[in-house]
Design an enzyme around this catalytic site. Structure first.
Site, PDB file in Angstrom:
ATOM      1  N   TYR A 149       0.815  -1.215   0.000  1.00 30.41           N
ATOM      2  CA  TYR A 149       0.000   0.000   0.000  1.00 30.41           C
ATOM      3  C   TYR A 149       0.855   1.275   0.000  1.00 30.41           C
ATOM      4  O   TYR A 149       0.641   2.193  -0.797  1.00 30.41           O
ATOM      5  CB  TYR A 149      -0.948   0.006   1.208  1.00 30.41           C
ATOM      6  CG  TYR A 149      -1.739   1.278   1.311  1.00 30.41           C
ATOM      7  CD1 TYR A 149      -2.877   1.465   0.545  1.00 30.41           C
ATOM      8  CD2 TYR A 149      -1.322   2.316   2.134  1.00 30.41           C
ATOM      9  CE1 TYR A 149      -3.590   2.645   0.609  1.00 30.41           C
ATOM     10  CE2 TYR A 149      -2.021   3.498   2.207  1.00 30.41           C
ATOM     11  CZ  TYR A 149      -3.159   3.661   1.449  1.00 30.41           C
ATOM     12  OH  TYR A 149      -3.854   4.822   1.498  1.00 30.41           O
ATOM     13  N   ASP A 152      -8.447  -3.741  -0.974  1.00 30.93           N
ATOM     14  CA  ASP A 152      -9.607  -2.949  -1.383  1.00 30.93           C
ATOM     15  C   ASP A 152      -9.183  -1.672  -2.107  1.00 30.93           C
ATOM     16  O   ASP A 152      -9.889  -1.180  -2.977  1.00 30.93           O
ATOM     17  CB  ASP A 152     -10.452  -2.592  -0.162  1.00 30.93           C
ATOM     18  CG  ASP A 152      -9.606  -1.978   0.941  1.00 30.93           C
ATOM     19  OD1 ASP A 152      -8.803  -2.715   1.547  1.00 30.93           O
ATOM     20  OD2 ASP A 152      -9.736  -0.772   1.191  1.00 30.93           O
ATOM     21  N   LYS A 162     -11.102  -9.459   5.629  1.00 33.10           N
ATOM     22  CA  LYS A 162     -11.671  -8.140   5.899  1.00 33.10           C
ATOM     23  C   LYS A 162     -12.484  -7.705   4.689  1.00 33.10           C
ATOM     24  O   LYS A 162     -11.943  -7.518   3.605  1.00 33.10           O
ATOM     25  CB  LYS A 162     -10.508  -7.156   6.148  1.00 33.10           C
ATOM     26  CG  LYS A 162     -10.889  -5.687   6.157  1.00 33.10           C
ATOM     27  CD  LYS A 162     -10.935  -5.176   7.558  1.00 33.10           C
ATOM     28  CE  LYS A 162     -11.072  -3.679   7.653  1.00 33.10           C
ATOM     29  NZ  LYS A 162      -9.822  -2.954   7.450  1.00 33.10           N
TER      30      LYS A 162
END
Lengths: 260, 520
Positions: free
Chosen positions: B265, B300, B372
């Site tokens: 990320y 995500d 998640k």
């Protein structure tokens, strides 16, 4: 069933009311929370608020307690205000706000190469929050930064970049635009730094050839462009989409319009 | 809950092999480098606390002073504890203060001095690790006493006012309203600060600064709520950005329960140097493993920049890489909150079936991981009515595919930070769907060879192809060339590179030694 021609149903109405299911019924729906525990009194308070909003009669259709001492209400009712469309005043932005897709499309179709953007915090300023919010993919408030735009080539030099380094980077990257962020304002550092920067760019490029200069920061006066020698100043709350739209408008759309 | 997609076990095994092949050189890189933040984390474990009058933590001042004298490549532990002995000081924080004033010279000790310095360093760091162990035991005790949430998925809610003293009542109210896990969003830009702010903070930009004191205050408040509610309420923060190893350490010391911790990320979305990220990440995951913390990965995010249908396989690839790196660092499957999201454009035909296929694929690839499940954000338009319906479908897919952690979607996403009523409506939505269809996954079996199975196979196939390509050129090259998201992130660029050093022959890090279970 017959289809009514469009022009027949759109007369220039000047005074309008909200529309529920009948022209002129004035029906609206609102929801809100009051810091009151749910009881008769709270419901009365909600009706009172609706009344002050101009909703009369107000129908309280839903009330629901939330946590300790809060109640959520949904109210339907007839609002007695009229809207005069002739009196509507809209503040016009001097460039159209485009989506990322539209920005990419304009650059691709009209510039036919990537639009090069160089960004930095200059001087001793180490606050990259602003420039990162505009440039990082992460962006700000759910809006992606300029790195996300496929047709923009972004080079973010980060913090404490010297003016000569910035000029060199702008040259190396053949920058179409240079974005500078300034947060620190002690002894007007942001103004001195910006003037130094714009002077260096004026010296390094022939008139009319230099990259577009844009500064941003929470304490700038947006009307000081001429005084600071830059093309545009963006204040607090600016989003990446506004900056991208401005770039496309100034560098591509309006130039095309002027020359062609 | 496995076997609904009829996945080819040979292909699944091949995917894991390829992920290991792609990840192994990165692990090698992480094992042969250190960073300023890894070294600061070691000093935090050794007991250095507090900050100078300008708010710069003493661990920063001490690491900078050591690096200026002898560089970072030996590790700071030996030079620091050598200087401590020479200066005849009892306290490392005191040494940091003297070093900051310029009155201490650091050396790389040799011979007997080196042995002694390493021994005392290891003893000090071991005391810090023991504190983490005690916090983990304490969590296990509290979970036994108060109990886990009565069902899966755990309901995960966000608070973020910028003021820790405002966050606390909001978090407690959210717990009372049904949240099982509370995440305190960090202030914008904290990930790019190369130090951890100190103390309780009351001002932040769109979030609250992560500090050790804020961690402590919020954990204490949620312990109170756990007692009141009769279930253990978990606390989440972020081990990401330039201070990832220190965040993990502070989380362990203050008994946080979950940490957002993704392998790529920071590289992709924050332009942090890839080597810095992988080195920091390995250490932080070793700490999370020890502390019994569940990590949440950030797949995500890819889908917020790339198309959720076209790029679905990049999520799978990243999950496999995250799993490989996590296992290598010692994390168990129950600690892998692998991320994925409901981000397909609702105007795409059969979008719900596609979502089901993707969510079920993740479930079956990682049967023992909590997973998640992240709500729609990209296609939330401000039409709150449609948004609430979309969130309902998101909740339904979560229930149908047995997700472990469900981040509650807000119909006002992209409009306002959630109001009290927005949160209440969102939780009603979750409760309705889980109450009405919580056990539906028992009955839900996609048709053999049907749309959902075919789509899952297709995504897995593309993921294997991509992993194959990555393995041929190395992960760092793939990242440099823009394989993930759309960002090109070369290994010699990005923020925080100047805080990376290659290990010298005598590099010593007692924390890694203890966490890897070597030595005695």
């Amino acid at each position: 069933m017959t289809v009514v021609p469009e022009q027949a149903v759109v007369p220039e109405k000047q005074i309008v009311r909200p529309y529920g299911d009948t022209t002129g019924d004035g029906m609206v729906q609102v929801s809100f929370t009051l810091p009151l525990p749910h009881d008769k009194r709270a419901e009365g308070a909600a009706i009172q608020l609706a009344g002050k909003m101009g909703i009369d009669p107000a129908m309280l259709v839903h009330a629901r307690p939330m946590g300790d001492g809060f109640t959520f209400f949904v109210v339907y009712g007839r609002v007695n205000h009229l809207v005069d469309t002739a009196a509507v005043r809209v503040v016009e932005r001097d460039f159209p706000l485009l989506s990322a897709k539209e920005v990419n499309a304009v650059v691709k179709r009209q510039l036919r190469r990537k639009l090069s953007v160089v960004g930095a915090c200059i001087g001793t300023d180490a606050h990259t929050v602003g420039i990162d919010a505009i440039l990082n993919v992460k962006g700000v408030a759910g809006e992606k930064g300029l790195e996300y735009y496929r047709e923009l080539r972004v080079s973010n030099l980060g913090a404490q970049v010297s003016v000569p380094d910035l000029v060199a980077a702008a040259r190396a990257e053949r920058a179409d635009a240079v974005l500078v962020s300034q947060v620190v304002t002690q002894r007007d550092a942001h103004l001195h730094n910006t003037r130094e920067m714009s002077a260096a760019f004026r010296e390094a490029w022939p008139a009319g050839k230099r990259p577009l200069l844009i500064v941003g920061g929470p304490r700038f006066d947006e009307a000081m462009t001429a005084e600071l020698g830059v093309d545009r100043i963006f204040g607090r709350g600016t989003t990446p989409g506004e900056v991208a739209s401005y770039l496309v408008h100034t560098l591509i759309t309006s130039r095309k319009a002027a020359t062609g | 809950m496995t076997g609904k997609l009829d996945l080819d076990p040979v292909l699944v095994a091949r995917a894991r092999e390829l992920a290991a092949r792609a990840g192994a050189p990165v692990v090698e890189l992480a094992r042969s480098h250190t960073t300023v933040s890894v070294e600061r984390a070691v000093l935090r474990l050794a007991g250095v606390q507090g900050a100078d009058p300008d708010g710069i933590p003493w661990v920063n001042r001490l690491v900078d002073a050591v690096a200026a004298d002898v560089g970072l490549g030996h590790g700071v532990a030996a030079p620091v504890f050598d200087a401590l002995a020479r200066e005849q000081l009892a306290d490392v924080t005191l040494l940091a203060q003297k070093a900051a004033a310029g009155s201490v010279r650091f050396e790389v000790p040799a011979g007997r001095a080196a042995t002694a310095a390493r021994r005392t360093a290891r003893r000090a760091v071991a005391a810090g690790v023991r504190r983490i162990d005690r916090r983990r035991a304490e969590r296990e005790r509290l979970v036994r006493r108060f109990g886990d949430p009565p069902r899966r998925p755990w309901i995960y809610l966000i608070v973020a006012t910028g003021d820790i003293y405002e966050d606390i009542p909001q978090a407690q109210a959210a717990a009372r309203a049904g949240a099982d896990a509370i995440a305190v969003i960090r202030s914008t830009g904290q990930s790019l600060l190369d130090y951890v702010p100190e103390g309780a903070t009351r001002e932040g930009f769109a979030g609250t600064y992560a500090t050790q004191e804020n961690f402590r205050l919020m954990r204490a408040a949620l312990d109170e709520s756990s007692r009141e509610l009769g279930r253990y309420v978990r606390l989440t923060n972020y081990a990401s950005g330039l201070c990832m190893p220190e965040m993990a350490t502070l989380a362990g010391l203050e008994r946080l329960d979950m940490m957002l911790n993704d392998s790529m990320y920071g590289i992709l979305f924050r332009d942090i140097n890839p080597i810095r990220t992988f080195v920091d990440q390995r250490f932080s995951r070793q700490v999370h493993a020890r502390a019994g913390i569940i990590i949440n990965t950030g797949e995500d995010n890819y889908l917020t920049t790339a198309d959720a249908v076209d790029e679905a396989h990049t999520v799978t690839v990243s999950q496999l890489l995250n799993e490989y790196f996590a296992h290598e660092a010692g994390l168990a499957d129950w600690q892998l909150g692998l991320g994925h999201a409901f981000e397909i454009n609702p105007d795409v035909p059969e979008s719900l079936r596609l979502e089901l296929a993707h969510a079920l694929l993740v479930r079956e690839l990682f049967p023992d991981a909590p997973l998640k499940w992240m709500p729609p954000t990209k296609h939330m338009t401000g039409d709150v009515f449609r948004g609430n319906l979309l969130d309902g479908f998101f909740n339904l897919v979560g229930a149908l595919t047995g997700q472990g952690i469900l981040l509650v979607g807000m119909m006002t996403e992209a409009v306002v930070t959630p109001w009290l009523s927005d949160r209440d409506i969102a939780l009603q939505n979750v409760r309705y769907v889980l109450g009405a269809a919580g056990g539906l996954h028992e009955d839900f079996v996609p048709a053999s060879g049907g749309f959902i199975q075919q789509r899952a196979h297709q995504v897995l196939g593309s993921a294997v192809e991509l992993l194959d390509r990555i393995g041929e050129q190395s992960l760092l090259t793939a990242i440099g060339e823009g394989t993930f998201g759309i960002m090109k992130r070369p290994a010699d660029r990005g923020k925080g590179l100047d805080g990376v050093a290659r290990h010298e022959g005598d590099y010593y890090n007692p924390a890694v030694e203890i966490l890897e279970g070597a030595g005695s």
